[in-house]
Design an enzyme around this catalytic site. Structure first.
Site, PDB file in Angstrom:
ATOM      1  N   ASP A 102       5.618  -9.030  -8.812  1.00 38.93           N
ATOM      2  CA  ASP A 102       4.883  -7.773  -8.757  1.00 38.93           C
ATOM      3  C   ASP A 102       5.579  -6.769  -9.681  1.00 38.93           C
ATOM      4  O   ASP A 102       6.806  -6.827  -9.878  1.00 38.93           O
ATOM      5  CB  ASP A 102       4.879  -7.239  -7.320  1.00 38.93           C
ATOM      6  N   HIS A 174      -6.135 -11.064  -4.432  1.00 36.52           N
ATOM      7  CA  HIS A 174      -4.727 -11.374  -4.667  1.00 36.52           C
ATOM      8  C   HIS A 174      -3.978 -11.309  -3.348  1.00 36.52           C
ATOM      9  O   HIS A 174      -4.418 -10.644  -2.404  1.00 36.52           O
ATOM     10  CB  HIS A 174      -4.116 -10.416  -5.701  1.00 36.52           C
ATOM     11  N   HIS A 176      -0.096 -10.852  -1.436  1.00 36.61           N
ATOM     12  CA  HIS A 176       1.257 -10.316  -1.609  1.00 36.61           C
ATOM     13  C   HIS A 176       2.271 -11.232  -0.923  1.00 36.61           C
ATOM     14  O   HIS A 176       2.044 -11.652   0.222  1.00 36.61           O
ATOM     15  CB  HIS A 176       1.363  -8.922  -0.970  1.00 36.61           C
TER      16      HIS A 176
HETATM   17  P1  M7G Z   1      -3.240  -3.868  -4.120  1.00 32.98           P
HETATM   18  O1  M7G Z   1      -3.242  -4.421  -2.754  1.00 32.98           O
HETATM   19  O2  M7G Z   1      -4.535  -3.985  -4.884  1.00 32.98           O
HETATM   20  O3  M7G Z   1      -2.901  -2.341  -4.097  1.00 32.98           O
HETATM   21  O4  M7G Z   1      -2.089  -4.609  -4.874  1.00 32.98           O
HETATM   22  P2  M7G Z   1      -1.557  -1.485  -4.102  1.00 32.98           P
HETATM   23  O5  M7G Z   1      -1.173  -1.313  -5.558  1.00 32.98           O
HETATM   24  O6  M7G Z   1      -1.984  -0.158  -3.524  1.00 32.98           O
HETATM   25  O7  M7G Z   1      -0.575  -2.228  -3.280  1.00 32.98           O
HETATM   26  C1  M7G Z   1      -1.963  -4.703  -6.264  1.00 32.98           C
HETATM   27  C2  M7G Z   1      -0.536  -5.119  -6.578  1.00 32.98           C
HETATM   28  O8  M7G Z   1      -0.467  -5.412  -7.964  1.00 32.98           O
HETATM   29  C3  M7G Z   1       0.482  -4.031  -6.302  1.00 32.98           C
HETATM   30  O9  M7G Z   1       1.517  -4.556  -5.494  1.00 32.98           O
HETATM   31  C4  M7G Z   1       0.943  -3.580  -7.690  1.00 32.98           C
HETATM   32  O10 M7G Z   1       2.297  -3.195  -7.727  1.00 32.98           O
HETATM   33  C5  M7G Z   1       0.709  -4.827  -8.519  1.00 32.98           C
HETATM   34  N1  M7G Z   1       0.417  -4.544  -9.924  1.00 32.98           N
HETATM   35  C6  M7G Z   1      -0.357  -3.547 -10.409  1.00 32.98           C
HETATM   36  N2  M7G Z   1      -0.422  -3.660 -11.764  1.00 32.98           N
HETATM   37  C7  M7G Z   1      -1.174  -2.749 -12.632  1.00 32.98           C
HETATM   38  C8  M7G Z   1       0.323  -4.745 -12.131  1.00 32.98           C
HETATM   39  C9  M7G Z   1       0.619  -5.350 -13.399  1.00 32.98           C
HETATM   40  O11 M7G Z   1       0.185  -4.940 -14.475  1.00 32.98           O
HETATM   41  N3  M7G Z   1       1.432  -6.463 -13.348  1.00 32.98           N
HETATM   42  C10 M7G Z   1       1.950  -6.965 -12.167  1.00 32.98           C
HETATM   43  N4  M7G Z   1       2.737  -8.027 -12.227  1.00 32.98           N
HETATM   44  N5  M7G Z   1       1.661  -6.401 -10.970  1.00 32.98           N
HETATM   45  C11 M7G Z   1       0.858  -5.310 -10.947  1.00 32.98           C
END
Ligand code: M7G
Length: 234
Positions: A102, A174, A176
Site C-alpha cells: 500500500d 481490493h 487490505h
Molecule cells: P480504500 O478502501 O479504497 O480507501 O483503499 P482508503 O484510501 O480511504 O483506505 C484504497 C487503498 O489504496 C488505500 O489503503 C490507499 O493508501 C491505497 N492507495 C491509494 N493510491 C492512490 C495508491 C497508489 O497509487 N498505489 C498504491 N500502492 N496504493 C494506493
C-alpha cells in the site's frame, strides 16, 4: 512513515519521506490535495445504516454520477506503474489479482505492514456487488495473498488482518492486508469487513450483500451524507 501521492490521485510517483522511531510515528502527506485535508481534519461523523434499497436508490446513483478516478488502479494492473513493487500476481482475468505494498507502507518494518490485493476483473465496485460467483476470486486472494506475505515478509496468516472497506474510497474491488498488531487507519468496525466473514456470508447466501444493511460513517462534508439527508434516511 510518509508517502507521496500524485496530485490528481493517479498514483505513487516517488519514494517516501518520513520517519519512524521507537515511540513516535508520524505521517506526511505531500503534496496534500483539498481531499486529503478534508480527510484528515477533525469533523463530525454520522453513522449511516444503508439497506439494500438505500444502496440502489441513493448510493449507487451517487457513485455513478461521480467521476472517481481509479486510473492508478488500472496503471498497476497494466504494469504502467509500480510494476517493480508487485509482490505477487495471479494473472487470471476473472479470478486473479495483484498484491502490492500500500502507498502508506514504506516496507522498512513489518510492524505496520500494509499491502493491497487488487483484482484483475473490472466492474466489481465494492462489497455490495459481491455474490457467490466471486468466491473463487476471494478465496484466491485470501490463500495466495497470505502465502506470498509469509514467504516475503515472514508474517503468517494468523498475524494478518485481511479486510475490505465499505464504503471504499476507490470503487474497484481490493482487499487490505495489515499487520494484526497495527491499528491501521480504517480498520474500525464501522468500515472494515473481514474477508473470512465475507466468504462465509457468501457461502451461506449468494445475495447476502445485496440484501443486508451495511453501516458506515460519513463526514459532515461528504456529498453522500447530503443524499441520505435529502432522502430522510439520517
Ligand atoms: P480504500 O478502501 O479504497 O480507501 O483503499 P482508503 O484510501 O480511504 O483506505 C484504497 C487503498 O489504496 C488505500 O489503503 C490507499 O493508501 C491505497 N492507495 C491509494 N493510491 C492512490 C495508491 C497508489 O497509487 N498505489 C498504491 N500502492 N496504493 C494506493
Amino acid at each position: 512513515t510518509g508517502w507521496r501521492e500524485d496530485r490528481n490521485g493517479a498514483g505513487f510517483n516517488s519514494p517516501c519521506i518520513g520517519w519512524c522511531t521507537g515511540k513516535i510515528k508520524t505521517t506526511v502527506v505531500y503534496p496534500a490535495t483539498e481531499k486529503h485535508l478534508q480527510k484528515y481534519l477533525r469533523q463530525e461523523l454520522s453513522l449511516i445504516q444503508e439497506t439494500g434499497e438505500d444502496y440502489k436508490k441513493i448510493t449507487l446513483p451517487f457513485i455513478e454520477s461521480q467521476s472517481f478516478s481509479i486510473q492508478w488502479v488500472y496503471n498497476i494492473l497494466e504494469k504502467k506503474a509500480e510494476a517493480d513493487r508487485i509482490i505477487y500476481e495471479n494473472p487470471d482475468p476473472a479470478h486473479g489479482f495483484v498484491l502490492i505494498p500500500d502507498l502508506k507502507w514504506n516496507q522498512k518494518q513489518v510492524d505496520d505492514l500494509y499491502l493491497i490485493a487488487i483484482c484483475h476483473c473490472r466492474g466489481i465496485k465494492s462489497l455490495r456487488d459481491l455474490t457467490a460467483e466471486h468466491l473463487p476470486l476471494l478465496k484466491n486472494i485470501s490463500r495466495e495473498g497470505k502465502e506470498a506475505i509469509v514467504k516475503r515478509f515472514g508474517i503468517g496468516g494468523a498475524q494478518l488482518r485481511v479486510y475490505l472497506h465499505y464504503q471504499p474510497s476507490y470503487y474497484h474491488l481490493h482487499v487490505h492486508f495489515t499487520a494484526l498488531g497495527y491499528d491501521a487507519p480504517g480498520c474500525t468496525v464501522e468500515r472494515a469487513h473481514l474477508l473470512s466473514d465475507v466468504i462465509d456470508h457468501l457461502e451461506r447466501d449468494s445475495q447476502y450483500y445485496q440484501k443486508c444493511t451495511l453501516t458506515f460513517a460519513l463526514r459532515a462534508d461528504e456529498p453522500l451524507l447530503k443524499k441520505f439527508q435529502e432522502a430522510g434516511r439520517v
